[in-house]
Scaffold this motif. Structure first.
Motif, PDB file in Angstrom:
ATOM      1  N   UNK A  44     -85.993  32.299  25.336  1.00 48.40           N
ATOM      2  CA  UNK A  44     -84.577  33.261  26.347  1.00 48.40           C
ATOM      3  C   UNK A  44     -85.610  33.618  27.316  1.00 48.40           C
ATOM      4  N   UNK A  45     -86.844  34.435  26.991  1.00 48.08           N
ATOM      5  CA  UNK A  45     -87.232  34.727  28.366  1.00 48.08           C
ATOM      6  C   UNK A  45     -87.850  33.969  28.827  1.00 48.08           C
ATOM      7  N   UNK A  46     -88.403  32.785  28.341  1.00 49.72           N
ATOM      8  CA  UNK A  46     -89.476  31.873  29.775  1.00 49.72           C
ATOM      9  C   UNK A  46     -88.261  31.707  30.567  1.00 49.72           C
ATOM     10  N   UNK A  47     -87.256  31.749  30.226  1.00 51.88           N
ATOM     11  CA  UNK A  47     -85.822  30.683  31.311  1.00 51.88           C
ATOM     12  C   UNK A  47     -85.878  32.104  32.393  1.00 51.88           C
ATOM     13  N   UNK A  48     -85.404  33.158  31.573  1.00 53.38           N
ATOM     14  CA  UNK A  48     -85.018  34.374  32.579  1.00 53.38           C
ATOM     15  C   UNK A  48     -85.838  34.614  33.342  1.00 53.38           C
ATOM     16  N   UNK A  49     -87.815  34.467  32.714  1.00 51.96           N
ATOM     17  CA  UNK A  49     -88.281  34.734  33.531  1.00 51.96           C
ATOM     18  C   UNK A  49     -88.110  34.444  35.084  1.00 51.96           C
ATOM     19  N   UNK A  50     -88.283  32.514  35.107  1.00 49.43           N
ATOM     20  CA  UNK A  50     -88.213  31.693  35.891  1.00 49.43           C
ATOM     21  C   UNK A  50     -86.883  31.538  36.402  1.00 49.43           C
ATOM     22  N   UNK A  51     -86.120  32.169  36.593  1.00 51.25           N
ATOM     23  CA  UNK A  51     -84.165  32.529  37.379  1.00 51.25           C
ATOM     24  C   UNK A  51     -85.255  33.652  37.939  1.00 51.25           C
ATOM     25  N   UNK A  52     -85.431  34.285  37.008  1.00 54.78           N
ATOM     26  CA  UNK A  52     -85.479  35.682  38.278  1.00 54.78           C
ATOM     27  C   UNK A  52     -86.710  35.146  39.308  1.00 54.78           C
ATOM     28  N   UNK A  53     -88.002  34.627  39.145  1.00 51.82           N
ATOM     29  CA  UNK A  53     -88.545  34.816  40.221  1.00 51.82           C
ATOM     30  C   UNK A  53     -87.821  33.129  41.001  1.00 51.82           C
ATOM     31  N   UNK A  54     -87.134  32.404  41.078  1.00 54.08           N
ATOM     32  CA  UNK A  54     -86.449  31.614  41.777  1.00 54.08           C
ATOM     33  C   UNK A  54     -85.439  32.864  42.395  1.00 54.08           C
ATOM     34  N   UNK A  55     -85.036  32.832  41.598  1.00 58.59           N
ATOM     35  CA  UNK A  55     -83.149  33.636  42.222  1.00 58.59           C
ATOM     36  C   UNK A  55     -83.966  35.707  43.119  1.00 58.59           C
ATOM     37  N   UNK A  56     -85.023  35.957  41.935  1.00 59.49           N
ATOM     38  CA  UNK A  56     -84.989  37.549  42.103  1.00 59.49           C
ATOM     39  C   UNK A  56     -83.727  38.530  41.847  1.00 59.49           C
ATOM     40  N   UNK A  57     -82.599  37.635  41.135  1.00 60.76           N
ATOM     41  CA  UNK A  57     -81.815  38.536  40.449  1.00 60.76           C
ATOM     42  C   UNK A  57     -81.455  38.847  39.059  1.00 60.76           C
ATOM     43  N   UNK A  58     -82.073  40.190  38.983  1.00 61.41           N
ATOM     44  CA  UNK A  58     -81.727  40.563  37.456  1.00 61.41           C
ATOM     45  C   UNK A  58     -80.401  40.179  36.282  1.00 61.41           C
ATOM     46  N   UNK A  59     -79.734  40.706  36.994  1.00 58.81           N
ATOM     47  CA  UNK A  59     -78.340  40.160  36.264  1.00 58.81           C
ATOM     48  C   UNK A  59     -78.650  38.288  36.180  1.00 58.81           C
ATOM     49  N   UNK A  60     -78.478  37.577  36.958  1.00 53.83           N
ATOM     50  CA  UNK A  60     -78.711  36.417  36.508  1.00 53.83           C
ATOM     51  C   UNK A  60     -79.705  36.122  35.676  1.00 53.83           C
ATOM     52  N   UNK A  61     -80.855  36.270  35.723  1.00 57.73           N
ATOM     53  CA  UNK A  61     -81.924  36.212  34.834  1.00 57.73           C
ATOM     54  C   UNK A  61     -81.488  36.592  33.159  1.00 57.73           C
ATOM     55  N   UNK A  62     -81.164  38.030  33.143  1.00 53.27           N
ATOM     56  CA  UNK A  62     -80.878  38.749  31.909  1.00 53.27           C
ATOM     57  C   UNK A  62     -79.790  36.993  31.362  1.00 53.27           C
ATOM     58  N   UNK A  63     -78.456  37.426  31.701  1.00 52.85           N
ATOM     59  CA  UNK A  63     -77.626  36.476  31.520  1.00 52.85           C
ATOM     60  C   UNK A  63     -77.846  35.484  30.931  1.00 52.85           C
ATOM     61  N   UNK A  64     -79.046  34.309  31.856  1.00 47.04           N
ATOM     62  CA  UNK A  64     -79.516  33.565  31.464  1.00 47.04           C
ATOM     63  C   UNK A  64     -80.892  32.982  30.312  1.00 47.04           C
ATOM     64  N   UNK A  65     -81.090  34.751  30.244  1.00 47.40           N
ATOM     65  CA  UNK A  65     -82.066  34.456  29.224  1.00 47.40           C
ATOM     66  C   UNK A  65     -81.886  34.750  27.830  1.00 47.40           C
ATOM     67  N   UNK A  66     -80.262  35.398  27.854  1.00 48.03           N
ATOM     68  CA  UNK A  66     -79.226  35.634  26.562  1.00 48.03           C
ATOM     69  C   UNK A  66     -78.836  34.390  26.217  1.00 48.03           C
ATOM     70  N   UNK A  67     -78.578  33.639  26.576  1.00 47.00           N
ATOM     71  CA  UNK A  67     -77.835  32.368  26.445  1.00 47.00           C
ATOM     72  C   UNK A  67     -78.650  31.318  25.609  1.00 47.00           C
ATOM     73  N   UNK A  68     -79.484  31.205  26.435  1.00 44.92           N
ATOM     74  CA  UNK A  68     -80.530  30.135  26.192  1.00 44.92           C
ATOM     75  C   UNK A  68     -81.484  30.924  24.621  1.00 44.92           C
ATOM     76  N   UNK A  69     -81.535  31.396  24.357  1.00 41.25           N
ATOM     77  CA  UNK A  69     -81.714  32.306  23.948  1.00 41.25           C
ATOM     78  C   UNK A  69     -81.174  32.598  22.284  1.00 41.25           C
ATOM     79  N   UNK A  70     -79.728  32.907  22.156  1.00 42.64           N
ATOM     80  CA  UNK A  70     -78.511  32.670  21.769  1.00 42.64           C
ATOM     81  C   UNK A  70     -78.774  30.915  21.504  1.00 42.64           C
ATOM     82  N   UNK A  71     -78.552  29.896  22.321  1.00 40.15           N
ATOM     83  CA  UNK A  71     -78.987  28.481  21.799  1.00 40.15           C
ATOM     84  C   UNK A  71     -80.287  28.016  21.236  1.00 40.15           C
ATOM     85  N   UNK A  72     -81.228  29.027  20.927  1.00 42.17           N
ATOM     86  CA  UNK A  72     -82.783  28.438  21.201  1.00 42.17           C
ATOM     87  C   UNK A  72     -82.154  28.666  19.308  1.00 42.17           C
ATOM     88  N   UNK A  73     -81.842  30.624  19.378  1.00 47.77           N
ATOM     89  CA  UNK A  73     -81.413  30.473  18.122  1.00 47.77           C
ATOM     90  C   UNK A  73     -80.515  29.240  17.021  1.00 47.77           C
TER      91      UNK A  73
END
Length: 217
Positions: free
Chosen positions: A162-191
């Motif tokens: 989840x952190x990897x995907x969130x960091x990638x989103x943050x690098x691409x968009x620069x939006x913390x809210x979007x990166x945090x949301x995507x990271x949590x969703x991906x992390x939950x799906x990975x679990x």
């Protein structure tokens, strides 16, 4: 399954073979447990060191491009190591239950050949090792799965993914809210994927018959 024939006087060769088999099985169990603990310890130490290095890079680069490049190389690598460690720990757990079942059957031979030992030793378990594992949390309740080494690794792996995907989103968009949301969703799906994998492995082992039933069962 018919009961095996137990002679009043077993040949010394049979007794030697059974005791040797018991020793080999117990040694194999110890080796599997040591491997799981060792690999998990190395993985967690690697994650800890990697995150410390990432923090240093972030501090020196002031969260600049170097931080994102380093993080997007480091975190997927750690996640890959975590996935392999999780899978190996899971297979070692299945093998441990298989070996425990075989040891239980060897102990049944001892009690059949020398019933007098029942006065001094606990008898072989009447419940299959698979049932013991199931009662310990392989099936339910769900949260018991977090108590195993594989379950703990699953949580760490999911956070890394989840952190990897969130960091990638943050690098691409620069939006913390979007990166945090995507990271949590991906992390939950990975679990969820980790625990689905765990249930599938145990179910396959049970259905294949590789987890033995109790002796005489």
């Amino acid at each position: 399954m018919s009961q095996p024939e137990v002679l009043d006087q077993n040949p010394p060769m049979v007794v030697t073979f059974m005791t040797t088999e018991h020793f080999v099985l117990q040694t194999a169990r110890s080796a599997g447990i040591s491997e799981t603990v060792g690999r998990a310890a190395i993985y967690l130490a690697t994650v800890s060191s990697g995150l410390v290095a990432l923090a240093f890079i972030g501090q020196l680069s002031r969260l600049g491009a170097a931080f994102y490049v380093f993080g997007l190389v480091l975190l997927p690598t750690l996640a890959f190591v975590g996935l392999t460690t999780f899978d190996r720990a899971l297979h070692n757990a299945v093998e441990d239950v298989q070996l425990a079942g075989r040891i239980n059957r060897v102990r049944q031979f001892y009690f059949d050949a020398a019933p007098q030992v029942a006065r001094y030793l606990p008898p072989p378990g009447a419940v299959s090792p698979w049932e013991i594992a199931r009662q310990a949390g392989v099936s339910s309740p769900f949260w018991f799965q977090f108590l195993t080494i594989a379950g703990a690794l699953a949580v760490v792996n999911s956070v890394l993914i989840g952190g990897t995907i969130g960091l990638a989103v943050q690098a691409g968009t620069g939006t913390l809210a979007a990166s945090a949301t995507v990271g949590v969703i991906i992390g939950a799906a990975a679990l969820a994927g980790h625990f689905a994998r765990q249930r599938a492995i145990w179910r396959a082992a049970r259905q294949s018959g590789s987890i033995p039933t109790p002796a005489g069962g």
